[in-house]
Write a protein that holds these residues in place. Sequence first.
Motif, mmCIF file in Angstrom:
data_model
loop_
_atom_site.group_PDB
_atom_site.id
_atom_site.type_symbol
_atom_site.label_atom_id
_atom_site.label_comp_id
_atom_site.label_asym_id
_atom_site.label_seq_id
_atom_site.Cartn_x
_atom_site.Cartn_y
_atom_site.Cartn_z
ATOM 1 N N SER A 289 0.540 -1.169 -0.132
ATOM 2 C CA SER A 289 0.033 -0.009 -0.056
ATOM 3 C C SER A 289 0.821 1.178 -0.018
ATOM 4 O O SER A 289 2.118 1.443 0.185
ATOM 5 C CB SER A 289 -0.757 -0.014 1.263
ATOM 6 N N LYS A 290 0.368 2.408 -0.306
ATOM 7 C CA LYS A 290 1.025 3.602 -0.571
ATOM 8 C C LYS A 290 1.507 4.000 0.756
ATOM 9 O O LYS A 290 2.887 4.304 1.052
ATOM 10 C CB LYS A 290 0.390 4.773 -0.824
ATOM 11 N N LYS A 291 0.820 3.744 1.990
ATOM 12 C CA LYS A 291 1.220 4.364 3.171
ATOM 13 C C LYS A 291 2.424 3.502 3.594
ATOM 14 O O LYS A 291 3.284 4.044 4.277
ATOM 15 C CB LYS A 291 0.013 4.473 4.215
ATOM 16 N N VAL A 305 8.217 0.081 -4.283
ATOM 17 C CA VAL A 305 7.960 -0.672 -5.491
ATOM 18 C C VAL A 305 7.014 0.148 -6.225
ATOM 19 O O VAL A 305 6.743 -0.225 -7.619
ATOM 20 C CB VAL A 305 7.844 -2.131 -5.324
ATOM 21 N N ARG A 306 6.193 0.993 -5.533
ATOM 22 C CA ARG A 306 5.379 1.683 -6.284
ATOM 23 C C ARG A 306 5.768 3.082 -6.947
ATOM 24 O O ARG A 306 6.639 3.515 -6.392
ATOM 25 C CB ARG A 306 4.117 2.270 -5.256
ATOM 26 N N ASN A 307 5.231 3.326 -8.040
ATOM 27 C CA ASN A 307 5.487 4.516 -8.769
ATOM 28 C C ASN A 307 5.196 5.990 -8.104
ATOM 29 O O ASN A 307 5.531 6.853 -8.550
ATOM 30 C CB ASN A 307 5.359 4.386 -10.139
ATOM 31 N N ASP A 308 3.812 5.698 -7.225
ATOM 32 C CA ASP A 308 3.279 7.062 -6.867
ATOM 33 C C ASP A 308 3.846 7.308 -5.427
ATOM 34 O O ASP A 308 3.143 8.176 -4.638
ATOM 35 C CB ASP A 308 1.921 6.901 -6.794
ATOM 36 N N VAL A 309 5.014 6.801 -5.065
ATOM 37 C CA VAL A 309 5.557 6.902 -3.426
ATOM 38 C C VAL A 309 6.593 8.055 -3.657
ATOM 39 O O VAL A 309 7.679 7.474 -4.600
ATOM 40 C CB VAL A 309 5.685 5.804 -2.801
ATOM 41 N N GLU A 310 6.452 9.011 -2.885
ATOM 42 C CA GLU A 310 7.742 9.923 -3.012
ATOM 43 C C GLU A 310 8.971 9.393 -2.271
ATOM 44 O O GLU A 310 8.742 8.643 -1.244
ATOM 45 C CB GLU A 310 7.338 11.248 -2.306
ATOM 46 N N TRP A 311 10.169 9.630 -2.811
ATOM 47 C CA TRP A 311 11.570 9.021 -2.205
ATOM 48 C C TRP A 311 11.713 10.073 -1.139
ATOM 49 O O TRP A 311 11.558 10.972 -0.949
ATOM 50 C CB TRP A 311 12.548 9.128 -3.243
#
Length: 348
Positions: A289-291, A305-311
């Motif tokens: 999940s994103k969180k 692994v998700r592309n929508d998570v900020e580094w």
Amino acid sequence: MKISRRVFRNVFVSFLFTGFFASIAGASDKENVVNLYTSRHYGVDHELFQKFEKETGIKVNEIQIKEAAQLIERVKSEGKKSPADVIITVDIGNAWKAEQAELYQSISTPTLKNSVPANLIGPDQKWYALTLRGRAIVYDKTRVKENEIQNYEDLAKEQFKGRILARTSNHVYNQSLVASLLSAHGAEKTENWTKIITENLARKPEGGDIDQMKAIAQNKGDIAIVNTYYYARLLKSEDPEDQKVVKNLAIVFPNQKNRGMHINASIGGITKYAPHKENAIKFMEFMVSKKAQEILAQMNNEYPVRNDVEWTHVLKNMGKPKFDTLNLSKIGENTPKAIVILDKVGWR
């Protein structure tokens, strides 16, 4: 009969583990739990598990087994009676061994498939990458010129003879790197590269990735192959000793103008005989999940692994590398050949 302290300790530890596993195995399959066997050893994982428990009411029974080989043998020996629902291993090489031992079952849900890129999912959806790290190159910038190293292949140059530091070939990180080179170059060129790298080592392989960077600071070598999150950990550290180590280090993301940096992953899969399958699916979906991915990135400096998570800030400052998109399962397939090559060239 006199029993040595070491034997007594081993028997005692074995007794404790046996009792603990028996306790879990004896628990009702209807309990609202998920039994996790994991080789990861990071504090951030416990924080995630607590969040999962709070959100779902499903208790996480975690058994940490540091050596993946022991984890795999444990699940194999338990067979159909294994209490394990989910196993998490570090590095694709270990996940591949678990896959070959037929420890996983296929699981495909929209959440998992939409969250994890296809090259990070195992054959028949038997495992999913949960976090990523790159196998980078670090060097002392006072002794190695900028841009002198741009690819893994550059490490085989004559000018680096006696200057490279590395872990032993027994470690799965190096095995997976060589396995990725097998896909890029084939057996003959990879063996030649591995042979020259072995000749270019500054010392007999030893220690972990942090140890290699400390050795550079101690002038025992100029260049090391390390995972990105170890370097990021030193950059973030407020310990004066860590700051001394990282002061003159620079990082190279290899092969940016061709296939990209070799990446590896922590990998999770649901066991073949999972007694709490539905809870295991919820657990896996939570981990991607994103969180959860944001927490892993922020607290352990791993790439999501998700592309929508900020580094995390430190990863951003290190630069944005291009990753090798080779399917991780191919690296797993090549691992036995990589081990043969490493043994053949004498990388101990």
